[in-house]
Design a protein around this motif. Structure first.
Motif, mmCIF file in Angstrom:
data_model
loop_
_atom_site.group_PDB
_atom_site.id
_atom_site.type_symbol
_atom_site.label_atom_id
_atom_site.label_comp_id
_atom_site.label_asym_id
_atom_site.label_seq_id
_atom_site.Cartn_x
_atom_site.Cartn_y
_atom_site.Cartn_z
ATOM 1 N N TYR A 78 4.575 1.579 -1.627
ATOM 2 C CA TYR A 78 6.016 1.705 -1.475
ATOM 3 C C TYR A 78 6.698 1.283 -2.770
ATOM 4 C CZ TYR A 78 4.367 1.517 3.352
ATOM 5 O OH TYR A 78 3.679 1.742 4.513
ATOM 6 N N ASP A 79 7.793 1.943 -3.120
ATOM 7 C CA ASP A 79 8.448 1.713 -4.402
ATOM 8 C C ASP A 79 8.698 0.237 -4.673
ATOM 9 O OD1 ASP A 79 8.488 4.378 -5.003
ATOM 10 O OD2 ASP A 79 10.601 4.693 -4.510
ATOM 11 N N GLU A 80 9.194 -0.494 -3.685
ATOM 12 C CA GLU A 80 9.698 -1.847 -3.903
ATOM 13 C C GLU A 80 8.611 -2.908 -3.953
ATOM 14 O OE1 GLU A 80 10.373 -0.049 -1.205
ATOM 15 O OE2 GLU A 80 12.378 0.791 -1.552
ATOM 16 N N THR A 81 7.407 -2.598 -3.470
ATOM 17 C CA THR A 81 6.413 -3.649 -3.233
ATOM 18 C C THR A 81 5.066 -3.313 -3.859
ATOM 19 O OG1 THR A 81 7.501 -4.125 -1.114
ATOM 20 C CG2 THR A 81 5.311 -5.065 -1.461
ATOM 21 N N VAL A 82 4.526 -4.264 -4.614
ATOM 22 C CA VAL A 82 3.170 -4.162 -5.157
ATOM 23 C C VAL A 82 2.303 -5.220 -4.490
ATOM 24 C CG1 VAL A 82 1.775 -4.687 -7.208
ATOM 25 C CG2 VAL A 82 3.706 -3.119 -7.382
ATOM 26 N N LEU A 83 1.085 -4.836 -4.134
ATOM 27 C CA LEU A 83 0.106 -5.762 -3.567
ATOM 28 C C LEU A 83 -0.890 -6.146 -4.644
ATOM 29 C CD1 LEU A 83 1.306 -4.329 -1.011
ATOM 30 C CD2 LEU A 83 -0.948 -4.574 0.032
ATOM 31 N N PHE A 84 -1.261 -7.429 -4.664
ATOM 32 C CA PHE A 84 -2.230 -7.933 -5.624
ATOM 33 C C PHE A 84 -3.300 -8.724 -4.879
ATOM 34 C CE2 PHE A 84 -3.682 -11.155 -8.746
ATOM 35 C CZ PHE A 84 -4.207 -10.287 -9.697
ATOM 36 N N PHE A 85 -4.580 -8.446 -5.222
ATOM 37 C CA PHE A 85 -5.721 -9.038 -4.529
ATOM 38 C C PHE A 85 -6.515 -9.915 -5.511
ATOM 39 C CE2 PHE A 85 -4.591 -5.129 -2.490
ATOM 40 C CZ PHE A 85 -4.881 -5.259 -1.146
ATOM 41 N N PRO A 86 -6.228 -11.215 -5.612
ATOM 42 C CA PRO A 86 -7.012 -12.069 -6.517
ATOM 43 C C PRO A 86 -8.458 -12.165 -6.054
ATOM 44 C CG PRO A 86 -5.518 -13.387 -5.168
ATOM 45 C CD PRO A 86 -5.175 -11.968 -4.907
ATOM 46 N N LYS A 87 -9.377 -12.070 -6.996
ATOM 47 C CA LYS A 87 -10.792 -11.976 -6.628
ATOM 48 C C LYS A 87 -11.313 -13.241 -5.955
ATOM 49 C CE LYS A 87 -12.989 -13.451 -10.974
ATOM 50 N NZ LYS A 87 -13.942 -13.037 -12.038
ATOM 51 N N GLN A 88 -10.698 -14.402 -6.251
ATOM 52 C CA GLN A 88 -11.172 -15.650 -5.635
ATOM 53 C C GLN A 88 -10.664 -15.813 -4.203
ATOM 54 O OE1 GLN A 88 -9.502 -15.393 -8.511
ATOM 55 N NE2 GLN A 88 -10.558 -16.472 -10.167
ATOM 56 N N GLY A 89 -9.809 -14.896 -3.756
ATOM 57 C CA GLY A 89 -9.265 -14.990 -2.408
ATOM 58 C C GLY A 89 -9.843 -13.971 -1.460
ATOM 59 N N GLN A 90 -11.083 -13.535 -1.740
ATOM 60 C CA GLN A 90 -11.675 -12.476 -0.924
ATOM 61 C C GLN A 90 -12.472 -13.029 0.256
ATOM 62 O OE1 GLN A 90 -10.707 -9.286 -1.488
ATOM 63 N NE2 GLN A 90 -9.402 -10.424 -2.895
ATOM 64 N N THR A 91 -11.940 -14.049 0.883
ATOM 65 C CA THR A 91 -12.495 -14.557 2.138
ATOM 66 C C THR A 91 -11.358 -15.250 2.871
ATOM 67 O OG1 THR A 91 -14.311 -15.809 3.138
ATOM 68 C CG2 THR A 91 -13.220 -16.800 1.223
ATOM 69 N N CYS A 92 -11.632 -15.761 4.059
ATOM 70 C CA CYS A 92 -10.617 -16.438 4.878
ATOM 71 C C CYS A 92 -11.248 -17.668 5.516
ATOM 72 C CB CYS A 92 -10.102 -15.508 5.985
ATOM 73 S SG CYS A 92 -9.455 -13.924 5.418
ATOM 74 N N ARG A 147 6.743 -2.456 -16.420
ATOM 75 C CA ARG A 147 6.927 -1.010 -16.591
ATOM 76 C C ARG A 147 7.494 -0.333 -15.342
ATOM 77 N NH1 ARG A 147 0.992 0.054 -19.365
ATOM 78 N NH2 ARG A 147 1.430 -0.927 -21.381
ATOM 79 N N HIS A 148 7.608 -1.084 -14.254
ATOM 80 C CA HIS A 148 8.077 -0.489 -12.997
ATOM 81 C C HIS A 148 9.243 -1.316 -12.440
ATOM 82 C CE1 HIS A 148 4.939 2.607 -12.455
ATOM 83 N NE2 HIS A 148 4.238 1.783 -13.215
ATOM 84 N N PRO A 149 10.435 -1.064 -12.955
ATOM 85 C CA PRO A 149 11.603 -1.851 -12.534
ATOM 86 C C PRO A 149 12.006 -1.630 -11.092
ATOM 87 C CG PRO A 149 12.251 -0.021 -13.948
ATOM 88 C CD PRO A 149 10.766 -0.084 -14.012
ATOM 89 N N GLU A 150 11.437 -0.614 -10.445
ATOM 90 C CA GLU A 150 11.760 -0.402 -9.029
ATOM 91 C C GLU A 150 11.119 -1.459 -8.134
ATOM 92 O OE1 GLU A 150 7.913 2.034 -9.590
ATOM 93 O OE2 GLU A 150 9.635 1.334 -10.773
ATOM 94 N N VAL A 151 10.138 -2.209 -8.670
ATOM 95 C CA VAL A 151 9.420 -3.207 -7.869
ATOM 96 C C VAL A 151 10.228 -4.503 -7.825
ATOM 97 C CG1 VAL A 151 7.320 -4.565 -7.634
ATOM 98 C CG2 VAL A 151 7.190 -2.200 -8.461
ATOM 99 N N SER A 152 10.557 -4.944 -6.626
ATOM 100 C CA SER A 152 11.248 -6.221 -6.437
ATOM 101 C C SER A 152 10.367 -7.265 -5.767
ATOM 102 C CB SER A 152 12.514 -6.019 -5.594
ATOM 103 O OG SER A 152 12.175 -5.510 -4.300
ATOM 104 N N ASP A 153 9.315 -6.810 -5.055
ATOM 105 C CA ASP A 153 8.488 -7.714 -4.254
ATOM 106 C C ASP A 153 7.029 -7.627 -4.677
ATOM 107 O OD1 ASP A 153 10.962 -7.476 -2.860
ATOM 108 O OD2 ASP A 153 9.991 -8.152 -1.025
ATOM 109 N N LEU A 154 6.401 -8.780 -4.814
ATOM 110 C CA LEU A 154 4.964 -8.874 -5.053
ATOM 111 C C LEU A 154 4.330 -9.556 -3.853
ATOM 112 C CD1 LEU A 154 2.373 -8.805 -6.829
ATOM 113 C CD2 LEU A 154 3.096 -11.037 -7.736
ATOM 114 N N LEU A 155 3.347 -8.905 -3.243
ATOM 115 C CA LEU A 155 2.610 -9.487 -2.124
ATOM 116 C C LEU A 155 1.215 -9.859 -2.603
ATOM 117 C CD1 LEU A 155 1.974 -10.238 0.801
ATOM 118 C CD2 LEU A 155 1.565 -7.800 1.266
ATOM 119 N N ILE A 156 0.925 -11.152 -2.638
ATOM 120 C CA ILE A 156 -0.398 -11.655 -2.989
ATOM 121 C C ILE A 156 -1.193 -11.758 -1.695
ATOM 122 C CG2 ILE A 156 -1.697 -13.519 -4.075
ATOM 123 C CD1 ILE A 156 0.839 -14.214 -5.645
#
Length: 461
Positions: free
Chosen positions: A133-147, A182-191
């Motif tokens: 979605y334009d407003e939101t980028v998801l980021f997956f840190p490699k050290q967080g690949q478990t729960c 480079r993407h000013p349309e992004v307002s939200d980052l979801l980690i």
């Protein structure tokens, strides 16, 4: 609050959980077989404080965290059980072959996550990121690949089975910063993950602090998706670095960012302990907002009164009810499946029981390939029943808030099982995709074929 030391349980030491000894040995063997296919992980907090062991196997929290025999097809369950029971021992190749066959039939990455959502910059694929979605980028840190524990319905189960080709993960924050610039349309980052809150605070800092220093693009909100409040609230109370984690939250809000903790509460009992109450208070003191979401799934929370009670409790604790999702079409979906019509009734029955403060919740919603599709109601036109649907988020911004209709089907449980209304040949979103030259329907078919092919190549290696 008395400190509690984290003790994980997995398929390797499931036998050490003394409470399981009350189960028949045959059922325990079947649970171990399921754990060879679907990821299993829980911990001592879930075992000691959340599960009502007098009610197993029907207890909702037991269903939520422990593998159930019915999650596999009978023939698959029998095959894996037989392999594990072979006196001379099974060969790793045999088990790997069966795991591959069963897992690839479970739609490991639904909604085109790997094929359609991963961005590219100057011909380079940015692994560990998604931009749907334009407003939101998801980021997956490699050290967080478990729960701290795995949900049995988890739509990201493929992250946890050890297949790196199916994982979304990155160890670098610099490409993320460049992308946001480079993407000013992004307002939200979801980690997200996995669960970022499983990481040590010092590791999380390595991702967060450069964002606070650089202030990339038009970033305004940092979200953190986590189930830790449900499965390990001591993360915010008595873990060795809990004070530093809380301090980091303070730093984010002091820097002027909106910090939103996207908490997953699936059942009211997850909100019943003193530890979770204290953890919620401590997070809120940092200026962060906690929003609550969960899918509705059979055997765990298909109870309207429970949902109403949970939403009221969330409001009472100062949190915001946010989403009721329809479980994605992946993993053991058949076991958890609830038809769309029944889900809508459950949502409406719960919604009627709460005040306006809890009606911030949206649902039931499908996070599907084209976007988030809200099931807004059922209507009757000229004697025919139809689902009223609304695109509340979409790959194309022009799709957002668009209302459309599908023919009523009492058995359908996902958008792909519905047919357009009024003689239309396809839904409006099936003609193109965000930034795509290929029609979305073709992309969908290609995406469904791509993962098994990738898995085949890995299996052959």
């Amino acid at each position: 609050m008395k400190a509690k030391r984290f003790r994980p349980y997995s398929a390797a030491n499931i036998d050490s959980i003394t409470q399981l000894k009350r189960l028949p040995k045959s059922q325990l063997r079947e649970m171990q077989a399921v754990a060879k296919i679907l990821p299993f992980r829980t911990n001592n907090y879930v075992v000691e404080e959340l599960i009502d062991w007098s009610r197993i196997p029907e207890d909702p929290l037991f269903q939520l965290t422990f593998p159930q025999p019915q999650m596999l097809h009978k023939s698959d369950l029998r095959r894996i059980t037989e392999l594990l029971a072979t006196e001379t021992g099974y060969s790793p190749e045999q088990l790997k072959s069966e795991q591959y066959r069963i897992r690839t039939a479970m739609n490991p990455h639904p909604a085109g996550q790997l094929q359609l959502n991963v961005p590219e910059e100057e011909g380079e694929v940015l692994h560990g990121m998604q931009h749907k979605y334009d407003e939101t980028v998801l980021f997956f840190p490699k050290q967080g690949q478990t729960c701290h524990a795995y949900c049995t319905y988890c739509f990201r189960w493929a992250q946890f089975i050890g297949n790196k080709e199916l994982q979304m993960a990155s160890g670098e924050v610099e490409p993320l910063i460049r992308y946001l610039d480079r993407h000013p349309e992004v307002s939200d980052l979801l980690i997200t993950g996995g669960d970022p809150m499983f990481m040590r605070s010092s590791v999380l800092r390595r991702y967060i602090e450069p964002l606070l220093r650089h202030r990339p693009g038009n970033l305004q909100t940092i979200r953190i998706g986590t189930k830790s409040l449900s499965y390990w609230p001591y993360r915010y109370l008595s873990d060795k670095d809990s004070d530093d984690l809380i301090s980091l939250f303070h730093e984010i809000t002091t820097a002027g960012y909106h910090l939103s903790i996207m908490a997953h509460f699936t059942h009211i009992r997850e909100l019943s302990t003193l530890a979770v109450e204290a953890a919620i208070r401590r997070i809120k003191e940092t200026g962060a907002i906690i929003r609550c979401q969960s899918p509705i799934v059979r055997h765990i929370n298909d109870d309207a009164s429970m949902w109403a009670e949970m939403w009221r409790r969330e409001v009472q604790l100062g949190m915001i009810p946010y989403y009721m999702f329809i479980a994605r079409d992946t993993g053991p979906k058949a076991y958890f499946d609830i038809p769309i019509a029944e889900t809508l009734k459950l949502f409406s029955d719960a919604y009627r029981q709460v005040s306006g403060l809890a009606r911030t919740v949206r649902g039931p919603s499908m996070s599907a390939k084209p976007g988030k599709i809200l099931v807004d109601g059922i209507t009757e036109i000229e004697g025919e029943k139809y689902f009223v649907l609304k695109m509340i988020q979409g790959r194309e911004a022009s799709w957002v808030n668009k209302v459309f209709y599908a023919r009523y089907d009492p058995k359908a449980s996902w958008i792909t099982e519905l047919k357009p209304a009024f003689g239309e040949r396809c839904f409006f979103f099936e003609s193109n995709g965000r930034g795509s030259r290929t029609p979305l329907k073709q992309l969908r078919n290609a995406a469904m074929e791509a993962i098994p092919e990738a898995a085949i190549s890995i299996h052959r290696k």
